[in-house]
Design a protein around this motif. Structure first.
Motif, PDB file in Angstrom:
ATOM      1  N   LYS A  26     -30.416  45.467  46.112  1.00  0.00           N
ATOM      2  CA  LYS A  26     -30.390  44.189  45.403  1.00  0.00           C
ATOM      3  C   LYS A  26     -29.268  43.303  45.930  1.00  0.00           C
ATOM      4  N   LYS A  27     -28.122  43.901  46.163  1.00  0.00           N
ATOM      5  CA  LYS A  27     -26.986  43.136  46.683  1.00  0.00           C
ATOM      6  C   LYS A  27     -27.302  42.593  48.070  1.00  0.00           C
ATOM      7  N   GLN A  28     -27.898  43.402  48.911  1.00  0.00           N
ATOM      8  CA  GLN A  28     -28.268  42.967  50.257  1.00  0.00           C
ATOM      9  C   GLN A  28     -29.305  41.845  50.201  1.00  0.00           C
ATOM     10  N   LEU A  29     -30.273  41.973  49.305  1.00  0.00           N
ATOM     11  CA  LEU A  29     -31.289  40.936  49.140  1.00  0.00           C
ATOM     12  C   LEU A  29     -30.669  39.628  48.670  1.00  0.00           C
ATOM     13  N   GLU A  32     -28.862  37.975  51.539  1.00  0.00           N
ATOM     14  CA  GLU A  32     -29.830  37.379  52.464  1.00  0.00           C
ATOM     15  C   GLU A  32     -30.369  36.059  51.913  1.00  0.00           C
ATOM     16  N   LYS A  33     -30.677  36.023  50.616  1.00  0.00           N
ATOM     17  CA  LYS A  33     -31.154  34.782  49.998  1.00  0.00           C
ATOM     18  C   LYS A  33     -30.072  33.697  50.052  1.00  0.00           C
ATOM     19  N   ASP A  34     -28.827  34.077  49.778  1.00  0.00           N
ATOM     20  CA  ASP A  34     -27.726  33.121  49.846  1.00  0.00           C
ATOM     21  C   ASP A  34     -27.562  32.570  51.257  1.00  0.00           C
ATOM     22  N   LYS A  35     -27.704  33.432  52.255  1.00  0.00           N
ATOM     23  CA  LYS A  35     -27.579  33.000  53.645  1.00  0.00           C
ATOM     24  C   LYS A  35     -28.696  32.023  54.005  1.00  0.00           C
ATOM     25  N   GLN A  36     -29.928  32.316  53.567  1.00  0.00           N
ATOM     26  CA  GLN A  36     -31.047  31.416  53.826  1.00  0.00           C
ATOM     27  C   GLN A  36     -30.839  30.063  53.149  1.00  0.00           C
ATOM     28  N   ALA A  37     -30.339  30.082  51.913  1.00  0.00           N
ATOM     29  CA  ALA A  37     -30.077  28.831  51.194  1.00  0.00           C
ATOM     30  C   ALA A  37     -29.006  28.018  51.916  1.00  0.00           C
ATOM     31  N   TYR A  38     -27.966  28.667  52.407  1.00  0.00           N
ATOM     32  CA  TYR A  38     -26.895  27.981  53.130  1.00  0.00           C
ATOM     33  C   TYR A  38     -27.428  27.382  54.430  1.00  0.00           C
ATOM     34  N   GLU A  39     -28.258  28.118  55.153  1.00  0.00           N
ATOM     35  CA  GLU A  39     -28.836  27.606  56.400  1.00  0.00           C
ATOM     36  C   GLU A  39     -29.716  26.387  56.123  1.00  0.00           C
ATOM     37  N   PHE A  40     -30.500  26.425  55.041  1.00  0.00           N
ATOM     38  CA  PHE A  40     -31.318  25.269  54.657  1.00  0.00           C
ATOM     39  C   PHE A  40     -30.427  24.069  54.352  1.00  0.00           C
ATOM     40  N   THR A  41     -29.353  24.296  53.608  1.00  0.00           N
ATOM     41  CA  THR A  41     -28.427  23.222  53.257  1.00  0.00           C
ATOM     42  C   THR A  41     -27.785  22.638  54.511  1.00  0.00           C
ATOM     43  N   LEU A 140     -17.259  14.743  49.787  1.00  0.00           N
ATOM     44  CA  LEU A 140     -18.364  15.480  49.182  1.00  0.00           C
ATOM     45  C   LEU A 140     -18.316  16.916  49.691  1.00  0.00           C
ATOM     46  N   THR A 141     -18.216  17.880  48.779  1.00  0.00           N
ATOM     47  CA  THR A 141     -18.240  19.297  49.132  1.00  0.00           C
ATOM     48  C   THR A 141     -19.564  19.870  48.657  1.00  0.00           C
ATOM     49  N   VAL A 142     -20.325  20.435  49.608  1.00  0.00           N
ATOM     50  CA  VAL A 142     -21.640  20.985  49.308  1.00  0.00           C
ATOM     51  C   VAL A 142     -21.559  22.501  49.445  1.00  0.00           C
ATOM     52  N   TYR A 143     -22.058  23.191  48.442  1.00  0.00           N
ATOM     53  CA  TYR A 143     -22.031  24.653  48.420  1.00  0.00           C
ATOM     54  C   TYR A 143     -23.365  25.207  48.906  1.00  0.00           C
ATOM     55  N   ALA A 144     -23.417  26.503  49.126  1.00  0.00           N
ATOM     56  CA  ALA A 144     -24.546  27.169  49.793  1.00  0.00           C
ATOM     57  C   ALA A 144     -25.908  26.806  49.204  1.00  0.00           C
TER      58      ALA A 144
END
Length: 171
Positions: A26-29, A32-41, A140-144
């Motif tokens: 679950k932690k790894q998943l 991975e989701k956080d990394k994908q969201a950051y890349e999209f941002t 402006l500071t944008v988070y993941a």
């Protein structure tokens, strides 16, 4: 009796091991989701076409004000920035405002700079913009996951902060 206790102990250890694997998965998943969201941002900001919508306003020396349902935006499109932000605070030169009081500007973002903090998954955007009567410095500071905080400084007003989200421009 000893066999039953031993069997129960083995069953408990087995369930604990399965649970530990599930937590790590679950932690790894989540990572991975956080990394994908950051890349999209990052891609959205690199495109230069996105909008910040404020959900909360924080005037200098005051409590927070809910902006949900109130018109406000900071739109980036093709090097131009268009902003309409409510303002609650001290205006030092009131005669030029005609009673409107909000922060409004439209024009080229000068000294536009984007920096990335990969460790904290944050993107900082800083620029200057002006209208007919004042100059603004915006940070402006944008988070993941697309949440953002913004500080607006002016030569004629107290500083003010906003919290909200960024979204891609609707074409």
């Amino acid at each position: 009796m000893k066999k039953q206790v031993l069997l129960m102990l083995l069953v408990c250890i087995g369930f604990h091991t399965l649970e530990a694997q599930t937590k790590s998965e679950k932690k790894q998943l989540k990572l991975e989701k956080d990394k994908q969201a950051y890349e999209f941002t990052k891609r959205m900001i690199a495109s230069g076409d996105f909008t910040f919508f404020g959900e909360w306003l924080f005037p200098l020396g005051g409590g927070r004000i809910n902006l949900i349902g109130n018109p406000n935006h900071l739109k980036f499109e093709g090097g131009e920035v268009d902003g309409y932000l409510p303002f609650f605070g001290v205006i030092h030169r009131i005669g030029a405002y005609n009673g409107r009081g909000g922060i409004e500007f439209k024009g080229e973002a000068e000294d536009y700079e984007v920096t990335h903090n990969e460790d904290k998954q944050r993107i900082n955007i800083e620029f200057d913009v002006e209208n007919k009567i004042e100059q603004f410095n915006v940070s402006l500071t944008v988070y993941a996951k697309g949440t953002a905080s913004m500080v607006v400084n002016s030569n004629n007003r107290n500083s003010i902060s906003y919290r909200g989200k960024i979204k891609p421009l609707e074409k």
